[in-house]
Design a protein around this motif. Structure first.
Motif, PDB file in Angstrom:
ATOM      1  N   GLU A  73      21.234   4.391  -1.627  1.00  0.00           N
ATOM      2  CA  GLU A  73      20.268   5.384  -1.183  1.00  0.00           C
ATOM      3  C   GLU A  73      18.988   4.668  -0.795  1.00  0.00           C
ATOM      4  OE1 GLU A  73      19.590   8.316  -4.211  1.00  0.00           O
ATOM      5  OE2 GLU A  73      21.696   8.899  -4.305  1.00  0.00           O
ATOM      6  N   ALA A  74      18.425   5.058   0.342  1.00  0.00           N
ATOM      7  CA  ALA A  74      17.096   4.617   0.754  1.00  0.00           C
ATOM      8  C   ALA A  74      16.190   5.838   0.644  1.00  0.00           C
ATOM      9  CB  ALA A  74      17.118   4.088   2.190  1.00  0.00           C
ATOM     10  N   VAL A  75      15.071   5.699  -0.062  1.00  0.00           N
ATOM     11  CA  VAL A  75      14.194   6.821  -0.377  1.00  0.00           C
ATOM     12  C   VAL A  75      12.804   6.547   0.190  1.00  0.00           C
ATOM     13  CG1 VAL A  75      13.259   8.242  -2.246  1.00  0.00           C
ATOM     14  CG2 VAL A  75      15.486   7.138  -2.526  1.00  0.00           C
ATOM     15  N   SER A  76      12.264   7.550   0.918  1.00  0.00           N
ATOM     16  CA  SER A  76      10.937   7.397   1.503  1.00  0.00           C
ATOM     17  C   SER A  76      10.188   8.727   1.454  1.00  0.00           C
ATOM     18  CB  SER A  76      11.063   6.920   2.954  1.00  0.00           C
ATOM     19  OG  SER A  76       9.793   6.754   3.519  1.00  0.00           O
ATOM     20  N   PRO A  77       8.934   8.753   0.967  1.00  0.00           N
ATOM     21  CA  PRO A  77       8.284   7.690   0.207  1.00  0.00           C
ATOM     22  C   PRO A  77       9.143   7.300  -0.986  1.00  0.00           C
ATOM     23  CG  PRO A  77       6.742   9.515   0.600  1.00  0.00           C
ATOM     24  CD  PRO A  77       8.095   9.939   1.072  1.00  0.00           C
ATOM     25  N   GLY A  78       8.925   6.089  -1.468  1.00  0.00           N
ATOM     26  CA  GLY A  78       9.758   5.514  -2.502  1.00  0.00           C
ATOM     27  C   GLY A  78       9.946   6.387  -3.724  1.00  0.00           C
ATOM     28  N   THR A 111      17.426  -1.752  -6.006  1.00  0.00           N
ATOM     29  CA  THR A 111      17.676  -3.024  -5.340  1.00  0.00           C
ATOM     30  C   THR A 111      16.534  -3.451  -4.430  1.00  0.00           C
ATOM     31  OG1 THR A 111      18.802  -1.873  -3.545  1.00  0.00           O
ATOM     32  CG2 THR A 111      20.181  -2.688  -5.358  1.00  0.00           C
ATOM     33  N   PHE A 112      15.624  -2.520  -4.118  1.00  0.00           N
ATOM     34  CA  PHE A 112      14.539  -2.838  -3.195  1.00  0.00           C
ATOM     35  C   PHE A 112      13.386  -1.880  -3.404  1.00  0.00           C
ATOM     36  CE2 PHE A 112      12.340  -1.926   0.809  1.00  0.00           C
ATOM     37  CZ  PHE A 112      11.874  -3.194   1.137  1.00  0.00           C
ATOM     38  N   GLN A 113      12.182  -2.414  -3.282  1.00  0.00           N
ATOM     39  CA  GLN A 113      10.982  -1.603  -3.143  1.00  0.00           C
ATOM     40  C   GLN A 113      10.077  -2.351  -2.178  1.00  0.00           C
ATOM     41  OE1 GLN A 113      10.004  -1.231  -7.264  1.00  0.00           O
ATOM     42  NE2 GLN A 113       8.688  -3.030  -7.287  1.00  0.00           N
ATOM     43  N   ALA A 114       9.409  -1.624  -1.312  1.00  0.00           N
ATOM     44  CA  ALA A 114       8.632  -2.222  -0.220  1.00  0.00           C
ATOM     45  C   ALA A 114       7.326  -2.825  -0.758  1.00  0.00           C
ATOM     46  CB  ALA A 114       8.365  -1.189   0.864  1.00  0.00           C
ATOM     47  N   ASP A 115       7.453  -3.930  -1.499  1.00  0.00           N
ATOM     48  CA  ASP A 115       6.300  -4.596  -2.106  1.00  0.00           C
ATOM     49  C   ASP A 115       5.329  -5.164  -1.075  1.00  0.00           C
ATOM     50  OD1 ASP A 115       8.035  -4.224  -4.208  1.00  0.00           O
ATOM     51  OD2 ASP A 115       7.751  -6.201  -5.063  1.00  0.00           O
ATOM     52  N   GLN A 116       5.834  -5.523   0.093  1.00  0.00           N
ATOM     53  CA  GLN A 116       5.007  -6.187   1.100  1.00  0.00           C
ATOM     54  C   GLN A 116       4.237  -5.209   1.987  1.00  0.00           C
ATOM     55  OE1 GLN A 116       4.762  -9.506   0.735  1.00  0.00           O
ATOM     56  NE2 GLN A 116       6.169  -9.172  -0.960  1.00  0.00           N
ATOM     57  N   GLN A 117       4.428  -3.910   1.754  1.00  0.00           N
ATOM     58  CA  GLN A 117       3.752  -2.876   2.538  1.00  0.00           C
ATOM     59  C   GLN A 117       2.712  -2.182   1.659  1.00  0.00           C
ATOM     60  OE1 GLN A 117       4.455  -2.362   5.802  1.00  0.00           O
ATOM     61  NE2 GLN A 117       5.888  -4.061   5.637  1.00  0.00           N
ATOM     62  N   PRO A 118       1.672  -1.624   2.281  1.00  0.00           N
ATOM     63  CA  PRO A 118       0.703  -0.861   1.480  1.00  0.00           C
ATOM     64  C   PRO A 118       1.380   0.343   0.843  1.00  0.00           C
ATOM     65  CG  PRO A 118      -0.075  -1.176   3.753  1.00  0.00           C
ATOM     66  CD  PRO A 118       1.337  -1.669   3.702  1.00  0.00           C
ATOM     67  N   LEU A 119       0.919   0.730  -0.343  1.00  0.00           N
ATOM     68  CA  LEU A 119       1.440   1.927  -0.992  1.00  0.00           C
ATOM     69  C   LEU A 119       1.067   3.153  -0.166  1.00  0.00           C
ATOM     70  CD1 LEU A 119       0.625   1.156  -4.726  1.00  0.00           C
ATOM     71  CD2 LEU A 119       2.848   1.011  -3.589  1.00  0.00           C
ATOM     72  N   VAL A 120       1.885   4.193  -0.273  1.00  0.00           N
ATOM     73  CA  VAL A 120       1.669   5.441   0.447  1.00  0.00           C
ATOM     74  C   VAL A 120       1.042   6.435  -0.521  1.00  0.00           C
ATOM     75  CG1 VAL A 120       2.838   7.335   1.630  1.00  0.00           C
ATOM     76  CG2 VAL A 120       3.677   4.996   1.913  1.00  0.00           C
ATOM     77  N   GLU A 121       0.017   7.124  -0.074  1.00  0.00           N
ATOM     78  CA  GLU A 121      -0.627   8.146  -0.903  1.00  0.00           C
ATOM     79  C   GLU A 121       0.124   9.464  -0.734  1.00  0.00           C
ATOM     80  OE1 GLU A 121      -2.906   8.969  -3.842  1.00  0.00           O
ATOM     81  OE2 GLU A 121      -3.360   7.088  -2.799  1.00  0.00           O
ATOM     82  N   THR A 122       0.593  10.043  -1.832  1.00  0.00           N
ATOM     83  CA  THR A 122       1.234  11.362  -1.815  1.00  0.00           C
ATOM     84  C   THR A 122       0.434  12.280  -2.728  1.00  0.00           C
ATOM     85  OG1 THR A 122       2.718  11.118  -3.728  1.00  0.00           O
ATOM     86  CG2 THR A 122       3.490  10.192  -1.626  1.00  0.00           C
ATOM     87  N   VAL A 123       0.725  13.563  -2.711  1.00  0.00           N
ATOM     88  CA  VAL A 123       0.027  14.499  -3.586  1.00  0.00           C
ATOM     89  C   VAL A 123       0.322  14.206  -5.056  1.00  0.00           C
ATOM     90  CG1 VAL A 123      -0.121  16.336  -1.866  1.00  0.00           C
ATOM     91  CG2 VAL A 123       1.854  16.238  -3.391  1.00  0.00           C
ATOM     92  N   ARG A 124       1.381  13.455  -5.331  1.00  0.00           N
ATOM     93  CA  ARG A 124       1.762  13.117  -6.701  1.00  0.00           C
ATOM     94  C   ARG A 124       1.329  11.715  -7.091  1.00  0.00           C
ATOM     95  NH1 ARG A 124       4.988  15.226  -3.584  1.00  0.00           N
ATOM     96  NH2 ARG A 124       6.173  13.344  -3.199  1.00  0.00           N
ATOM     97  N   GLY A 125       0.600  11.032  -6.218  1.00  0.00           N
ATOM     98  CA  GLY A 125       0.134   9.679  -6.508  1.00  0.00           C
ATOM     99  C   GLY A 125       0.649   8.682  -5.497  1.00  0.00           C
ATOM    100  N   GLN A 126       0.342   7.420  -5.721  1.00  0.00           N
ATOM    101  CA  GLN A 126       0.771   6.361  -4.802  1.00  0.00           C
ATOM    102  C   GLN A 126       2.240   6.027  -5.025  1.00  0.00           C
ATOM    103  OE1 GLN A 126      -1.991   3.082  -5.337  1.00  0.00           O
ATOM    104  NE2 GLN A 126      -3.239   3.886  -3.667  1.00  0.00           N
ATOM    105  N   ARG A 127       2.929   5.795  -3.903  1.00  0.00           N
ATOM    106  CA  ARG A 127       4.348   5.451  -3.939  1.00  0.00           C
ATOM    107  C   ARG A 127       4.601   4.279  -2.989  1.00  0.00           C
ATOM    108  NH1 ARG A 127       3.665   8.346  -7.611  1.00  0.00           N
ATOM    109  NH2 ARG A 127       4.640  10.370  -8.042  1.00  0.00           N
ATOM    110  N   TYR A 128       5.682   3.559  -3.265  1.00  0.00           N
ATOM    111  CA  TYR A 128       6.132   2.550  -2.303  1.00  0.00           C
ATOM    112  C   TYR A 128       6.511   3.260  -1.008  1.00  0.00           C
ATOM    113  CZ  TYR A 128       6.375  -0.822  -6.094  1.00  0.00           C
ATOM    114  OH  TYR A 128       6.065  -1.653  -7.137  1.00  0.00           O
TER     115      TYR A 128
END
Length: 170
Positions: free
Chosen positions: A134-139, A30-47
């Protein structure tokens, strides 16, 4: 005068445009933080954050054991209560119930840290469904999720074998 539609799992799946989830139940992002910069994780970029509806029904009453890398906050909405079984890396088992009866200790919100094995099960009730968000962070990304392998989980957590067998598919 509006005709009242009976609230049931089929009506909710249709109204919320849900689809089957690989772990069981039904969902829709229902939502992904499109208006925010992506977050860098060890598995790649995430919302920065994503959110879903998640529905368990009498026809699909179990969310099988699975493992997520990200933190998840669950929000109970309506229907029957849902029991969560959480297995921590040290083998500790924690069981909680999400539902509307806060006086009896049911939770409206539940935080599950990343790195925890989690399963959910719809408890018997009159509604025939349980709806949460559910709200998931990083996305959430399916690459960050691992479905529980019954044999491996039973080997790692033999003290919880009966529960693992109940809440996984062979």
């Amino acid at each position: 005068m509006e005709q009242q539609v009976r609230l049931n799992s089929e009506a909710i799946v249709t109204a919320l445009d849900l689809e089957p989830h690989v772990e069981g139940g039904y969902y829709r992002r229902t939502f992904q933080a499109d208006q925010q910069p992506l977050v860098e994780t060890v598995r790649g970029q995430r919302y920065l954050m994503t959110s879903i509806y998640y529905l368990l029904t009498t026809d699909s009453p179990i969310g099988q054991f699975h493992f997520n890398q990200s933190d998840i906050v669950h929000y109970y909405h309506l229907g029957d209560a849902i029991r969560y079984s959480l297995i921590f890396p040290d083998g500790e088992l924690r069981t909680v119930v999400m539902g509307s009866n806060v006086i009896a200790g049911e939770l409206l919100q539940l935080h599950v840290p990343g790195g925890i094995w989690k399963a959910s099960q719809l408890l018997n009730g009159s509604a025939g469904f349980g709806l949460i968000s559910e709200a998931v962070s990083p996305g959430f990304d399916f690459a960050d999720m691992q479905m529980g392998d019954r044999q491996k989980l039973c080997g790692e957590f033999p003290e919880h074998s009966a529960l693992i067998e109940q809440l996984t598919i062979e």
